[in-house]
Design a protein around this motif. Structure first.
Motif, PDB file in Angstrom:
ATOM      1  N   ARG A  15       0.829  -1.201   0.000  1.00 42.66           N
ATOM      2  CA  ARG A  15       0.000   0.000   0.000  1.00 42.66           C
ATOM      3  C   ARG A  15       0.866   1.255   0.000  1.00 42.66           C
ATOM      4  O   ARG A  15       0.526   2.264  -0.624  1.00 42.66           O
ATOM      5  N   THR A  16       1.998   1.180   0.685  1.00 43.39           N
ATOM      6  CA  THR A  16       2.934   2.306   0.693  1.00 43.39           C
ATOM      7  C   THR A  16       3.450   2.591  -0.713  1.00 43.39           C
ATOM      8  O   THR A  16       3.592   3.747  -1.124  1.00 43.39           O
ATOM      9  N   ILE A  17       3.730   1.542  -1.461  1.00 44.14           N
ATOM     10  CA  ILE A  17       4.188   1.700  -2.843  1.00 44.14           C
ATOM     11  C   ILE A  17       3.130   2.432  -3.660  1.00 44.14           C
ATOM     12  O   ILE A  17       3.437   3.359  -4.428  1.00 44.14           O
ATOM     13  N   LEU A  18       1.881   2.049  -3.508  1.00 42.11           N
ATOM     14  CA  LEU A  18       0.794   2.686  -4.251  1.00 42.11           C
ATOM     15  C   LEU A  18       0.652   4.159  -3.872  1.00 42.11           C
ATOM     16  O   LEU A  18       0.450   5.020  -4.739  1.00 42.11           O
ATOM     17  N   VAL A  19       0.765   4.446  -2.586  1.00 45.67           N
ATOM     18  CA  VAL A  19       0.667   5.836  -2.132  1.00 45.67           C
ATOM     19  C   VAL A  19       1.799   6.671  -2.713  1.00 45.67           C
ATOM     20  O   VAL A  19       1.593   7.804  -3.156  1.00 45.67           O
ATOM     21  N   CYS A  20       2.998   6.117  -2.719  1.00 48.50           N
ATOM     22  CA  CYS A  20       4.141   6.843  -3.280  1.00 48.50           C
ATOM     23  C   CYS A  20       3.927   7.127  -4.768  1.00 48.50           C
ATOM     24  O   CYS A  20       4.317   8.194  -5.261  1.00 48.50           O
ATOM     25  N   CYS A  21       3.309   6.202  -5.473  1.00 49.08           N
ATOM     26  CA  CYS A  21       3.017   6.418  -6.890  1.00 49.08           C
ATOM     27  C   CYS A  21       1.991   7.532  -7.074  1.00 49.08           C
ATOM     28  O   CYS A  21       2.117   8.359  -7.993  1.00 49.08           O
ATOM     29  N   LEU A  22       0.992   7.574  -6.212  1.00 54.35           N
ATOM     30  CA  LEU A  22      -0.012   8.643  -6.288  1.00 54.35           C
ATOM     31  C   LEU A  22       0.619  10.001  -5.997  1.00 54.35           C
ATOM     32  O   LEU A  22       0.331  10.997  -6.680  1.00 54.35           O
ATOM     33  N   LEU A  23       1.479  10.053  -4.993  1.00 52.69           N
ATOM     34  CA  LEU A  23       2.174  11.305  -4.675  1.00 52.69           C
ATOM     35  C   LEU A  23       3.121  11.705  -5.803  1.00 52.69           C
ATOM     36  O   LEU A  23       3.280  12.892  -6.101  1.00 52.69           O
ATOM     37  N   HIS A  24       3.736  10.716  -6.420  1.00 51.17           N
ATOM     38  CA  HIS A  24       4.591  10.962  -7.583  1.00 51.17           C
ATOM     39  C   HIS A  24       3.797  11.672  -8.682  1.00 51.17           C
ATOM     40  O   HIS A  24       4.254  12.663  -9.264  1.00 51.17           O
ATOM     41  N   ASN A  25       2.595  11.175  -8.958  1.00 45.21           N
ATOM     42  CA  ASN A  25       1.744  11.798  -9.975  1.00 45.21           C
ATOM     43  C   ASN A  25       1.360  13.216  -9.587  1.00 45.21           C
ATOM     44  O   ASN A  25       1.357  14.134 -10.422  1.00 45.21           O
ATOM     45  N   LEU A  26       1.029  13.409  -8.311  1.00 44.80           N
ATOM     46  CA  LEU A  26       0.626  14.737  -7.839  1.00 44.80           C
ATOM     47  C   LEU A  26       1.758  15.738  -7.996  1.00 44.80           C
ATOM     48  O   LEU A  26       1.549  16.871  -8.452  1.00 44.80           O
ATOM     49  N   ILE A  27       2.970  15.333  -7.636  1.00 46.47           N
ATOM     50  CA  ILE A  27       4.129  16.219  -7.765  1.00 46.47           C
ATOM     51  C   ILE A  27       4.379  16.547  -9.235  1.00 46.47           C
ATOM     52  O   ILE A  27       4.646  17.694  -9.600  1.00 46.47           O
ATOM     53  N   ASN A  28       4.291  15.539 -10.097  1.00 44.95           N
ATOM     54  CA  ASN A  28       4.522  15.775 -11.530  1.00 44.95           C
ATOM     55  C   ASN A  28       3.538  16.782 -12.108  1.00 44.95           C
ATOM     56  O   ASN A  28       3.884  17.594 -12.969  1.00 44.95           O
TER      57      ASN A  28
END
Length: 215
Positions: A146-159
């Protein structure tokens, strides 16, 4: 590569599992990790992520699972565009004037690898941003995924919101077996004769244009 919607690939992220489960999660390099399937668009935003598979699992198996699950990875009508097997592929193989593509299939593979780099860069940037994805975690594997998925979502938000963030160009080929492009004999997404002919036509057209440009 025109009309490319994005790219997909697999990467290893270290996880903490019980002693009993470690053999299943051990990669070919001996690390205990989960094999994560990621799909990103041409901008480097993740549009699909599947975490939790054991590190010993083949990319082709994970891709089949992602496609088979209801409401999961939806493959567009165009399908996957795989490279030619048995031809040069990685960027370092093209360096130097003497190593220029000599045929349409080689040139197609070179352009394919260049287009696929977007998912490699996305994974590199993801791990560079979040330290928790680079080291060994002591949470349960379900929480780690779940942490991996959250990091991916935050990655998208930052981009999307921080346009001044640099996008790394380094490519880490160490763990990648490029499931996106048939690295594990993913026959079920590349056995269409019509699609194979389309790829051949596209390769010949691209190579001819390249030759004309370099004459």
């Amino acid at each position: 590569m025109q009309n490319c919607l994005g790219a997909l690939d697999g990467t290893y992220i270290k996880v903490n599992v019980s002693q009993t489960d470690r053999p299943r999660y051990r990669t070919r390099k001996g690390e205990v990790a989960t094999n994560v399937l990621g799909v990103c668009d041409t901008k480097g935003d993740f549009v699909f992520v599947l975490a939790g598979w054991e590190g010993s699992a083949a990319d082709s198996c994970i891709l089949r699972d992602a496609i088979a699950r209801p409401n999961w990875l939806h493959v567009p009508q165009e399908g996957f565009l795989a490279p030619y097997r048995g031809q040069r592929y990685h960027l370092q193989e093209w360096q130097g004037a003497r190593n220029a593509p000599a045929a349409a299939k080689e040139y197609f593979n070179m352009k394919h690898f260049a287009a696929r780099n977007v998912i490699e860069r996305a994974f590199d940037l993801l791990k560079d941003r979040w330290t928790i994805l680079r080291g060994k975690s002591y949470y349960l594997v379900q929480i780690q995924c779940r942490t991996i998925l959250v990091c991916c979502l935050l990655h998208n938000l930052i981009n999307r919101e921080m346009t001044n963030v640099d996008f790394v160009d380094d490519v880490d080929e160490g763990d990648s077996t490029y499931a996106t492009i048939g690295g594990d004999d993913i026959q079920f997404v590349e056995n269409s004769n019509e699609w194979t002919q389309l790829r051949d036509d596209l390769a010949a057209e691209m190579f001819n244009e390249w030759q004309l440009h370099n004459e």
